[in-house]
Design an enzyme around this catalytic site. Structure first.
Site, PDB file in Angstrom:
ATOM      1  N   TYR A 141       4.891   1.427  -8.950  1.00  0.00           N
ATOM      2  CA  TYR A 141       3.608   2.104  -8.806  1.00  0.00           C
ATOM      3  C   TYR A 141       3.672   3.114  -7.660  1.00  0.00           C
ATOM      4  O   TYR A 141       4.143   2.778  -6.571  1.00  0.00           O
ATOM      5  CB  TYR A 141       2.509   1.130  -8.384  1.00  0.00           C
TER       6      TYR A 141
ATOM      7  N   HIS B 118      -6.936  -4.522 -13.172  1.00  0.00           N
ATOM      8  CA  HIS B 118      -7.401  -4.415 -11.787  1.00  0.00           C
ATOM      9  C   HIS B 118      -7.796  -2.989 -11.403  1.00  0.00           C
ATOM     10  O   HIS B 118      -7.298  -2.010 -11.973  1.00  0.00           O
ATOM     11  CB  HIS B 118      -6.298  -4.874 -10.836  1.00  0.00           C
TER      12      HIS B 118
ATOM     13  N   ASP C 120      -6.978 -13.843 -12.623  1.00  0.00           N
ATOM     14  CA  ASP C 120      -7.203 -12.898 -13.726  1.00  0.00           C
ATOM     15  C   ASP C 120      -7.943 -13.553 -14.880  1.00  0.00           C
ATOM     16  O   ASP C 120      -8.679 -12.895 -15.615  1.00  0.00           O
ATOM     17  CB  ASP C 120      -5.874 -12.311 -14.194  1.00  0.00           C
TER      18      ASP C 120
ATOM     19  N   LYS D 128      -3.173   5.735  -9.720  1.00  0.00           N
ATOM     20  CA  LYS D 128      -1.841   5.111  -9.791  1.00  0.00           C
ATOM     21  C   LYS D 128      -0.981   5.897 -10.764  1.00  0.00           C
ATOM     22  O   LYS D 128      -1.467   6.412 -11.756  1.00  0.00           O
ATOM     23  CB  LYS D 128      -1.923   3.683 -10.346  1.00  0.00           C
TER      24      LYS D 128
HETATM   25  C1  T46 Z   1      -1.828  -4.982  -5.393  1.00  0.00           C
HETATM   26  C2  T46 Z   1      -1.258  -5.416  -4.070  1.00  0.00           C
HETATM   27  C3  T46 Z   1      -1.040  -6.751  -3.792  1.00  0.00           C
HETATM   28  N1  T46 Z   1      -0.531  -7.098  -2.566  1.00  0.00           N
HETATM   29  C4  T46 Z   1      -0.268  -8.522  -2.309  1.00  0.00           C
HETATM   30  C5  T46 Z   1      -1.467  -9.415  -2.525  1.00  0.00           C
HETATM   31  C6  T46 Z   1      -0.863 -10.695  -3.024  1.00  0.00           C
HETATM   32  O1  T46 Z   1      -0.481 -11.502  -1.928  1.00  0.00           O
HETATM   33  C7  T46 Z   1       0.410 -10.259  -3.751  1.00  0.00           C
HETATM   34  C8  T46 Z   1       0.246 -10.215  -5.252  1.00  0.00           C
HETATM   35  O2  T46 Z   1      -0.905  -9.417  -5.508  1.00  0.00           O
HETATM   36  P1  T46 Z   1      -1.599  -9.504  -6.911  1.00  0.00           P
HETATM   37  O3  T46 Z   1      -1.636 -10.912  -7.410  1.00  0.00           O
HETATM   38  O4  T46 Z   1      -2.913  -8.747  -6.814  1.00  0.00           O
HETATM   39  O5  T46 Z   1      -0.579  -8.664  -7.851  1.00  0.00           O
HETATM   40  P2  T46 Z   1      -0.892  -8.192  -9.338  1.00  0.00           P
HETATM   41  O6  T46 Z   1      -1.679  -9.229 -10.081  1.00  0.00           O
HETATM   42  O7  T46 Z   1       0.400  -7.764  -9.896  1.00  0.00           O
HETATM   43  O8  T46 Z   1      -1.833  -6.926  -9.147  1.00  0.00           O
HETATM   44  C9  T46 Z   1      -1.425  -5.633  -9.560  1.00  0.00           C
HETATM   45  O9  T46 Z   1      -1.456  -5.645 -10.949  1.00  0.00           O
HETATM   46  C10 T46 Z   1      -2.235  -4.696 -11.629  1.00  0.00           C
HETATM   47  C11 T46 Z   1      -1.653  -4.553 -13.017  1.00  0.00           C
HETATM   48  C12 T46 Z   1      -2.424  -3.402 -10.941  1.00  0.00           C
HETATM   49  O10 T46 Z   1      -2.574  -2.347 -11.558  1.00  0.00           O
HETATM   50  C13 T46 Z   1      -2.494  -3.389  -9.479  1.00  0.00           C
HETATM   51  O11 T46 Z   1      -1.525  -2.484  -8.984  1.00  0.00           O
HETATM   52  C14 T46 Z   1      -2.314  -4.671  -8.834  1.00  0.00           C
HETATM   53  O12 T46 Z   1      -3.619  -5.201  -8.728  1.00  0.00           O
HETATM   54  O13 T46 Z   1       0.705  -8.954  -3.250  1.00  0.00           O
HETATM   55  C15 T46 Z   1      -0.236  -6.175  -1.599  1.00  0.00           C
HETATM   56  O14 T46 Z   1       0.212  -6.529  -0.483  1.00  0.00           O
HETATM   57  N2  T46 Z   1      -0.452  -4.860  -1.864  1.00  0.00           N
HETATM   58  C16 T46 Z   1      -0.958  -4.439  -3.060  1.00  0.00           C
HETATM   59  O15 T46 Z   1      -1.142  -3.215  -3.266  1.00  0.00           O
END
Ligand code: T46
Length: 177
Positions: free
Chosen positions: A132, A62, A169, A72
Site C-alpha cells: 500500500y 476499512h 471485521d 491508497k
Molecule cells: C492499517 C494499519 C495497521 N497498523 C497496525 C495495527 C495492528 O496492530 C496491525 C494490523 O492492523 P489491521 O488488523 O488493521 O490490518 P488489516 O486488517 O490488514 O487492515 C488493513 O486492511 C485493509 C484491507 C485496508 O485497506 C487498510 O489498509 C488496513 O485497514 O497493524 C499500523 O501500524 N498501521 C496501519 O496503517
C-alpha cells in the site's frame, strides 16, 4: 502508466508500462505528476505491507474517518487478491456501489482508492503479499469499517472452502448511511 477509471468515479486501475530487455523489466509504479494529470492529487506519507499465509483470508473493508480520510494505491506483489472498494461518499453518484478487480504480479495492476471509499480484499492464493501507498498517517482512533457481507452493498466474493476474517471485521454493524 495507463489509467483506467473504474465504475466508481475517482477510483482508478493503474497499469504500469514495463520496459523489457534481456535482463527482465523495469516499470514505474508511482509518479506524482502522472497521477496529478489524471486529477489525483496525492502525497505518499506511509507505505505498508500485508502478508497473508493462506487463500481465503478476507481483510476489510476499512477506511479512516475524517479528518484522517486517506487515499491508497494497492498492489499485489506475490500471489493474487480479489480487491474490492465501496463508495461511502454520500454525495457520490455511485454511493454504496462497489467495484472489484483482481490484482497480481501477473497483471501488474494497481488500484487507486480515493478518500471516502472503503477497501478490502480476499486472497486468491496462499502467501499473497499486498503493498500500500498511503496518503495519510495511520490514526488508530480513526479506523472504521463496513462488513464484507453487509446487505447494503451486495458484494459477491470469490467462492472458497473457508474464509479467515478477524473478529473485528466480522463485528462491524450493518451500514445505515
Ligand atoms: C492499517 C494499519 C495497521 N497498523 C497496525 C495495527 C495492528 O496492530 C496491525 C494490523 O492492523 P489491521 O488488523 O488493521 O490490518 P488489516 O486488517 O490488514 O487492515 C488493513 O486492511 C485493509 C484491507 C485496508 O485497506 C487498510 O489498509 C488496513 O485497514 O497493524 C499500523 O501500524 N498501521 C496501519 O496503517
Amino acid at each position: 502508466m495507463r489509467f483506467i477509471e473504474t465504475s466508481l468515479p475517482g477510483a482508478w486501475v493503474i497499469e504500469p508500462e514495463p520496459h523489457y530487455d534481456e535482463r527482465g523489466f523495469f516499470a514505474r509504479t508511482w509518479c506524482e505528476r502522472e497521477f496529478r494529470e489524471h486529477g489525483i492529487a496525492m502525497a505518499v506519507r506511509q507505505c505498508n505491507l500485508s502478508g497473508n499465509r493462506a487463500r481465503g483470508i478476507l481483510r476489510g473493508l476499512h477506511y479512516q474517518a475524517s479528518p484522517h480520510a486517506e487515499a491508497k494505491v494497492v498492489s499485489c506483489l506475490r500471489g493474487a487478491i480479489h480487491d474490492v472498494i465501496v463508495d461511502l461518499r454520500p454525495d457520490s453518484p455511485s454511493f454504496k456501489r462497489h467495484a472489484a478487480v483482481e490484482l497480481s504480479p501477473g497483471n501488474g495492476r494497481m488500484l487507486y482508492v480515493p478518500p471516502g471509499m472503503a477497501h478490502g480484499y480476499q486472497t486468491l492464493t496462499d502467501d499473497a503479499l499486498v503493498h500500500y501507498l498511503m496518503s495519510e498517517h495511520y490514526v488508530a482512533e480513526a479506523q472504521r469499517g463496513v462488513r464484507w457481507d453487509d446487505p447494503a452493498f451486495g458484494i459477491e466474493w470469490p467462492a472458497v472452502e473457508a474464509r479467515i476474517i478477524s473478529a473485528r471485521d466480522l463485528a462491524y454493524p450493518d451500514f445505515l448511511g
